[in-house]
Write an enzyme that holds these catalytic residues in place. Structure first.
Site, PDB file in Angstrom:
ATOM      1  N   CYS A   1       0.813  -1.193   0.024  1.00  0.00           N
ATOM      2  CA  CYS A   1      -0.162   0.026  -0.101  1.00  0.00           C
ATOM      3  C   CYS A   1       0.816   1.353  -0.082  1.00  0.00           C
ATOM      4  O   CYS A   1       0.806   1.978  -0.914  1.00  0.00           O
ATOM      5  CB  CYS A   1      -1.094   0.019   1.150  1.00  0.00           C
TER       6      CYS A   1
ATOM      7  N   HIS B   1      -3.037   6.584   4.125  1.00  0.00           N
ATOM      8  CA  HIS B   1      -1.898   5.663   4.392  1.00  0.00           C
ATOM      9  C   HIS B   1      -0.555   6.129   4.001  1.00  0.00           C
ATOM     10  O   HIS B   1       0.260   5.503   3.517  1.00  0.00           O
ATOM     11  CB  HIS B   1      -2.262   4.076   3.642  1.00  0.00           C
TER      12      HIS B   1
END
Length: 566
Positions: free
Chosen positions: A96, A152
């Site tokens: 990610c 994130h």
């Protein structure tokens, strides 16, 4: 040549397996806008900066889209891709944070210090504050910028938040993994907190709404409140289809015949996300944006196979540097594309979106030297050759070193125990431990005859630290050629900026922040690793020299390999 020949298995039959057509214009359960299906687009003028919608999905496998032969229904993605340009030589990162950081900065993660793992909720870490981000460059070009979905990229300081990094508005989660309804995230036993934010405040009032629905509806509201005469950039980073595997029951019911429970739930989440994309495109048309818009669709990494995802027929999975971890689903849909309805094999990497989109926006790139991305719009829109010839997938000095790698194996200039991967031209090199290496057929084909996907596992074992593939001729990474070209290890660069991976800080516990995840450090807090970092100007100079040496070596290597083919 025989070494590259496919054996035994008909990939055509597998890639066409399970394709399901569906009525793309049928209203979906996510819809919150009405649209006349007979409305037609006006001829594109491209006389002003285009509206840019960038859609990023989470953990969607390479196989998990209809036009790749999936058994999952994705009629919207299939339609948009078919009418635009499919990117079939498109690369992302295996997890990610790295993909998101490279999208936002246009730089490889070794040039931002984020080359190891992800940014965890309790780490005093975030996207380096000296990096000029993509939305900041678009703001400079006169764009209104909005983010919806998963960030994130760190949040320990307020300066790290999306609204401080170039976005006018933000609705989404700051961490990497939340419940789709309650937005709770646990970073270990007893370390749990709420993670849904509106701007810089906790969005307690949105709890209970399924995130895929919520995010699509927010995009529609943004478009409704903005003028199509003014350029807009919307970054839609869906939480879907990351775990936990949660979906409204009506979507799961469509896949009730699937025997694999994880695959069934995962398929439902993919189809739900597909309908959300449909409603975003409807909103673009309803509110007058579509004719001057560019829609980019990208996955963030390979699918997680034990959570329902499939990267078939590629090797590996999420978290690995095999093709199944780093080759992504990507396409561009726009009335502004000159050569539509085709498949492009131009080499494209996620870092390329930064200069490509800023150039489309008529922004200024002269004050952001040292980008690793290229402007690939001519390759996408006109079918020209891609300016990209290589990709540094990563070098991670902190990842577990391979047991059988050594400096000696790397001719004294590279420790082959270090996890690294690079592609130049048709060649791909991996060193260290690339991660789980099997070929995993779709769950619906577990009894399919043939076992070529077990070739490496059965014959190679674990006594290796160097692999070399002709990825053009052997996209499934079946034939390791490293024994015939051992000197290829010289290609890896020896320098990178220090890794940003600080220890977790107990001050980050949600209990100290009213039960929610959020910033905990003050503006004056300085981390141990910050003082050791080189000035940006110095790092850029060192990076340019390194990349020049890398390109020079591989040009010579490619010349020798082409004239001395194995």
């Amino acid at each position: 040549m025989a070494v590259y020949a496919l054996t035994g298995l008909s990939l055509v039959s597998l890639l066409s397996f399970g394709y399901l057509s569906w009525d793309w214009m049928k209203p979906g359960l996510v819809a919150d806008v009405a649209m006349d299906p007979m409305e037609k687009s006006l001829p594109p003028a491209f006389s002003r900066p285009p509206h840019i919608i960038f859609i990023l999905t989470d953990d969607q496998g390479y196989h998990d889209v209809g036009y790749h032969g999936s058994d999952i229904q994705t009629p919207t993605l299939d339609r948009l891709a078919a009418e635009g340009v499919k990117l079939e030589n498109y690369y992302i990162q295996p997890i990610c944070t790295p993909s998101r950081s490279q999208l936002i900065t246009g730089r490889y993660q070794i040039h931002t210090g984020l080359q190891h793992s992800i940014i965890r909720p309790r780490q005093p870490n975030c996207l380096p504050l000296d990096q000029v981000t993509l939305p900041q460059k678009l703001q400079e070009a006169g764009y209104s910028t909005h983010m919806v979905g998963k960030w994130h990229l760190g949040f320990y300081k307020k300066e790290c938040l999306p609204t401080r990094r170039g976005f006018d508005t933000f609705l989404g989660s700051l961490t990497g993994n939340v419940d789709y309804y309650t937005y709770d995230n646990c970073d270990g036993p007893g370390v749990c907190g709420y993670d849904l934010h509106e701007g810089e405040k906790v969005a307690w009032d949105q709890s209970g709404k399924y995130s895929t629905f919520l995010y699509a509806q927010r995009v529609s509201k943004i478009l409704a409140s903005h003028s199509p005469k003014e350029p807009i950039f919307i970054y839609v980073a869906f939480q879907a289809v990351h775990t936990p595997l949660q979906s409204p029951k009506e979507y799961i019911y469509r896949y009730r015949s699937m025997g694999n429970v994880a695959r069934r739930k995962y398929a439902a989440m993919v189809t739900c996300m597909d309908e959300a994309v449909k409603n975003i495109t409807w909103a673009l048309k309803k509110y007058g944006y579509y004719d001057n818009s560019v829609i980019v669709f990208s996955t963030d990494n390979g699918g997680q196979t034990f959570s329902g995802g499939s990267n078939w027929p590629l090797r590996g999975r999420k978290g690995t540097y095999w093709e199944g971890g780093v080759r992504g689903i990507g396409f561009v849909h726009s009335p502004l594309i000159k050569r539509k309805r085709r498949t492009s094999w131009a080499l494209v990497h996620i870092t390329d979106w930064y200069p490509t989109l800023v150039s489309l926006a008529r922004g200024n790139l002269s004050n952001v030297p040292g980008l690793d991305g290229y402007n690939v719009w001519p390759a996408i829109s006109e079918g020209k050759e891609s300016p990209r010839t290589e990709i540094l997938h990563n070098i991670d000095p902190l990842y577990n070193h391979a047991k059988y790698g050594s400096l000696e194996d790397g001719f004294g200039i590279w420790n082959t125990a270090v996890q690294a991967s690079i592609r130049v031209g048709e060649w791909k090199l991996l060193t260290g431990d690339p991660g789980y290496s099997d070929w995993i057929p779709p769950q619906t084909l577990t009894n399919f005859p043939g076992s070529w996907w077990n070739l490496e596992r059965l014959t190679d074992g674990l006594r290796k630290s160097v692999w070399l593939f002709n990825i053009t001729a052997d996209p499934y990474e079946r034939y390791d050629l490293s024994a015939r070209r051992p000197d290829v290890a010289r290609a890896l660069p020896r320098t990178a900026i220090p890794v940003r991976y600080p220890a977790e800080n107990p001050r980050a516990h949600p209990d100290f922040n009213g039960g929610a995840w959020g910033p905990w450090a003050g503006e004056d807090d300085v981390e141990e690793w910050e003082g050791a970092r080189e000035p940006l100007k110095s790092r850029n100079k060192k990076k340019k020299c390194k990349i020049c040496k890398l390109r020079s070596f591989f040009r010579k290597l490619n010349t020798r390999l082409m004239s001395n083919r194995i």
